[in-house]
Design a protein around this motif. Structure first.
Motif, PDB file in Angstrom:
ATOM      1  N   PRO A 189       0.757  -1.376  -0.120  1.00  0.00           N
ATOM      2  CA  PRO A 189       0.172  -0.038   0.013  1.00  0.00           C
ATOM      3  C   PRO A 189       0.891   1.414  -0.014  1.00  0.00           C
ATOM      4  O   PRO A 189       1.930   1.209   0.546  1.00  0.00           O
ATOM      5  CB  PRO A 189      -0.759  -0.214   1.294  1.00  0.00           C
ATOM      6  N   ALA A 190      -0.041   2.407  -0.626  1.00  0.00           N
ATOM      7  CA  ALA A 190       0.897   3.475  -0.650  1.00  0.00           C
ATOM      8  C   ALA A 190       1.048   4.287   0.503  1.00  0.00           C
ATOM      9  O   ALA A 190       0.006   4.307   1.367  1.00  0.00           O
ATOM     10  CB  ALA A 190       0.505   4.371  -1.861  1.00  0.00           C
ATOM     11  N   ALA A 191       1.902   5.068   0.985  1.00  0.00           N
ATOM     12  CA  ALA A 191       2.059   5.866   2.205  1.00  0.00           C
ATOM     13  C   ALA A 191       1.020   7.034   2.138  1.00  0.00           C
ATOM     14  O   ALA A 191       0.626   7.252   3.255  1.00  0.00           O
ATOM     15  CB  ALA A 191       3.481   6.532   2.274  1.00  0.00           C
ATOM     16  N   GLU A 192       0.573   7.413   1.007  1.00  0.00           N
ATOM     17  CA  GLU A 192      -0.287   8.460   1.070  1.00  0.00           C
ATOM     18  C   GLU A 192      -1.563   8.015   1.793  1.00  0.00           C
ATOM     19  O   GLU A 192      -2.597   8.678   2.078  1.00  0.00           O
ATOM     20  CB  GLU A 192      -0.546   8.838  -0.412  1.00  0.00           C
ATOM     21  N   VAL A 193      -2.072   6.870   1.522  1.00  0.00           N
ATOM     22  CA  VAL A 193      -3.204   6.108   2.111  1.00  0.00           C
ATOM     23  C   VAL A 193      -3.025   6.437   3.718  1.00  0.00           C
ATOM     24  O   VAL A 193      -4.183   6.818   4.131  1.00  0.00           O
ATOM     25  CB  VAL A 193      -3.507   4.780   1.844  1.00  0.00           C
ATOM     26  N   ILE A 194      -2.220   6.022   4.095  1.00  0.00           N
ATOM     27  CA  ILE A 194      -1.914   6.222   5.710  1.00  0.00           C
ATOM     28  C   ILE A 194      -1.924   7.925   6.050  1.00  0.00           C
ATOM     29  O   ILE A 194      -2.531   8.299   6.928  1.00  0.00           O
ATOM     30  CB  ILE A 194      -0.699   5.612   6.232  1.00  0.00           C
ATOM     31  N   ALA A 195      -1.131   8.659   5.242  1.00  0.00           N
ATOM     32  CA  ALA A 195      -0.981  10.073   5.709  1.00  0.00           C
ATOM     33  C   ALA A 195      -2.343  10.782   5.096  1.00  0.00           C
ATOM     34  O   ALA A 195      -2.715  11.747   6.314  1.00  0.00           O
ATOM     35  CB  ALA A 195       0.171  10.710   4.826  1.00  0.00           C
ATOM     36  N   GLU A 196      -2.879  10.582   4.107  1.00  0.00           N
ATOM     37  CA  GLU A 196      -3.968  11.449   3.856  1.00  0.00           C
ATOM     38  C   GLU A 196      -5.406  10.651   4.332  1.00  0.00           C
ATOM     39  O   GLU A 196      -6.471  11.480   4.349  1.00  0.00           O
ATOM     40  CB  GLU A 196      -4.225  11.398   2.161  1.00  0.00           C
ATOM     41  N   GLY A 197      -5.357   9.392   4.728  1.00  0.00           N
ATOM     42  CA  GLY A 197      -6.658   8.817   5.133  1.00  0.00           C
ATOM     43  C   GLY A 197      -7.302   8.046   4.225  1.00  0.00           C
ATOM     44  O   GLY A 197      -7.306   8.303   2.762  1.00  0.00           O
ATOM     45  N   VAL A 198      -7.706   6.846   4.747  1.00  0.00           N
ATOM     46  CA  VAL A 198      -8.473   6.016   3.580  1.00  0.00           C
ATOM     47  C   VAL A 198      -9.581   6.650   3.153  1.00  0.00           C
ATOM     48  O   VAL A 198     -10.564   7.027   3.925  1.00  0.00           O
ATOM     49  CB  VAL A 198      -9.031   4.585   4.355  1.00  0.00           C
ATOM     50  N   SER A 199     -10.224   6.627   1.738  1.00  0.00           N
ATOM     51  CA  SER A 199     -11.131   7.254   1.177  1.00  0.00           C
ATOM     52  C   SER A 199     -12.443   6.389   1.535  1.00  0.00           C
ATOM     53  O   SER A 199     -12.464   5.235   0.536  1.00  0.00           O
ATOM     54  CB  SER A 199     -10.903   7.849  -0.114  1.00  0.00           C
ATOM     55  N   VAL A 200     -13.488   6.666   2.207  1.00  0.00           N
ATOM     56  CA  VAL A 200     -14.671   6.238   2.295  1.00  0.00           C
ATOM     57  C   VAL A 200     -15.692   6.931   1.542  1.00  0.00           C
ATOM     58  O   VAL A 200     -16.051   7.975   2.265  1.00  0.00           O
ATOM     59  CB  VAL A 200     -14.997   5.623   3.621  1.00  0.00           C
ATOM     60  N   VAL A 201     -16.320   6.379   0.691  1.00  0.00           N
ATOM     61  CA  VAL A 201     -17.437   7.099  -0.117  1.00  0.00           C
ATOM     62  C   VAL A 201     -19.068   6.507   0.291  1.00  0.00           C
ATOM     63  O   VAL A 201     -19.185   5.331   0.109  1.00  0.00           O
ATOM     64  CB  VAL A 201     -17.111   7.332  -1.499  1.00  0.00           C
TER      65      VAL A 201
END
Length: 462
Positions: free
Chosen positions: A232-244
């Motif tokens: 997984p990319a670090a941006e998922v952790i830093a920016e947050g998992v996108s839940v729509v």
């Protein structure tokens, strides 16, 4: 960040803003401990040793290296500033790689301001710019670029998952992996150079099969880089998992996001098309940073021009979602790889045989209004989000690092039957280019254009 001279001595408050129990002021550079200050008339000159000049000017003495000492701090006129603990760290074995002094003050605003004013009055000292302490640590070889990026993320961490990931990066997890890859590359490069330049030497092992061994080694290394790129990319952790949250109009989407956020974030109305745009809010579930988005109800006809724009944005949000919560008939759910189908508003349709039959196809039923099923939804989301995060002990890569590793992997990937496979000169060049790409991960090459942007993320005292 402006390019201020590295020979300047800098100072800044490196602890939290006052008032606080303790205020730590850090001084780094030649005047902190490399050369006597060129005192003005108001500062009495003494033939002190070069190290600790700024510290001695305030405290009147230089404590033993790396040992805290109590000192009465005074300004240039001899007026008392504070009684504080002072420490002196001679370079280069310091956080910045330079002589370093720390003043542990009482953390009141007036105390900190008075000490900073006294430091600013000393010739050769100036206030640090944002991130300047950490940039000096990088430029003096105390940390590499990957560790600096991890430190920046650690300072910005707000959730447990962000803290763990950033701490691993700042502690050198990625840097150690890169060092191991570079060592293997050097071995392969040495083999190529030996065949190219020293084939006639008796003590050099060369001969047939050298190219095949190189290609095999390159393939093994490319495979390992591919495994890291698959993480997984670090941006998922830093920016947050996108839940729509998506579905048809009046499916309970706005009520659900209000329940998740525990505040009135979106307008709830029985009128179709009330939500016209994407409404986003950051939340943390079980220590995982997430970004929840409420979207306009998706329908095929009957929407006015403004609502149609909202529907297009809702569809785009669905396509970019890490996790989709679909509030509508399960048969109508988009083909998303991580979709949780929800039969919402159970408090309204319970007892309706047709509705209950339809709900049987959903992953879960809930009522955001009464709270029924919300615990199960919480568990569903967290379990799915964990599949997007690195496993325990793994490090995720930033986009910049991923680009560099992908480039290195590309140079190391070669078809055994290609023309290059039998050309040692071309293989050696591929190895060199792969090594250059890896150097960019730790900041050894080709990163000047992004250093200012990185260190500008730090606070003044870092």
């Amino acid at each position: 960040m402006s390019q201020s001279p590295a020979s300047d001595t800098i100072f800044a408050l490196s602890s939290g803003m006052p008032p606080a129990a303790i205020g730590v002021v850090r001084v780094s550079g030649p005047a902190a401990g490399a050369a006597p200050l060129p005192w003005t008339a108001s500062w009495s000159y003494r033939p002190w040793p070069a190290a600790g000049a700024a510290l001695k000017a305030l405290a009147g003495h230089l404590p033993p290296p790396r040992r805290a000492a109590l000192a009465a701090l005074k300004d240039a006129d001899g007026a008392a500033l504070d009684r504080a603990l002072v420490l002196w760290f001679p370079g280069p074995a310091t956080a910045t790689g330079e002589d370093l002094a720390e003043l542990h003050l009482h953390g009141g605003r007036a105390v900190v301001a008075a000490v900073e004013a006294a430091l600013a009055a000393m010739p050769g000292l100036r206030r640090a710019e944002a991130g300047e302490f950490t940039r000096r640590a990088f430029e003096n070889g105390r940390i590499d670029l990957a560790e600096a990026e991890g430190l920046a993320d650690l300072l910005a961490a707000e959730t447990e998952s962000q803290r763990v990931q950033a701490l691993g990066m700042a502690s050198g997890h990625v840097s150690r992996a890169v060092a191991a890859w570079q060592e293997r590359l050097l071995g392969l490069m040495a083999g190529a150079e030996a065949e190219l330049n020293f084939a006639d030497e008796d003590d050099v092992e060369v001969g047939e099969g050298v190219a095949q061994r190189l290609i095999a080694g390159m393939g093994d290394l490319a495979g390992e880089l591919g495994e890291w790129l698959a993480r997984p990319a670090a941006e998922v952790i830093a920016e947050g998992v996108s839940v729509v949250i998506a579905g048809p109009p009046n499916a309970g989407k706005s009520t659900l996001i209000n329940a998740l956020a525990q505040r009135e974030l979106a307008i709830v109305s029985p009128i179709e098309g009330t939500t016209r745009d994407v409404i986003e809010t950051p939340l943390a579930l079980d220590g995982i940073a997430m970004r929840f988005s409420d979207t306009a109800g998706i329908r095929g006809e009957g929407a006015d021009a403004i609502e149609a724009i909202g529907i297009d944005r809702a569809k785009a949000a669905v396509e970019g979602a890490d996790i989709l919560l679909w509030l509508g008939p399960a048969k109508d759910a988009p083909g998303h790889p991580r979709c949780i189908t929800i039969a919402a508003q159970v408090d309204r349709w319970r007892g309706d045989a047709a509705a209950e039959a339809e709900a049987a196809h959903a992953d879960l039923t809930l009522s955001a209004a009464t709270g029924e099923g919300m615990d199960r939804l919480h568990k569903y989301i967290v379990e799915m989000a964990r599949t997007l995060l690195p496993r325990e002990g793994e490090a995720a890569l930033r986009q910049r690092q991923r680009v560099a590793l992908a480039e290195a992997k590309g140079w190391l990937t070669i078809e055994p039957e290609s023309r290059e496979a039998n050309d040692l000169i071309l293989l050696a060049e591929r190895l060199r280019l792969a090594a250059t790409a890896l150097d960019r991960v730790t900041g050894r090459a080709g990163v000047e254009e992004m250093l200012d942007a990185l260190f500008g993320r730090f606070c003044i005292g870092k």
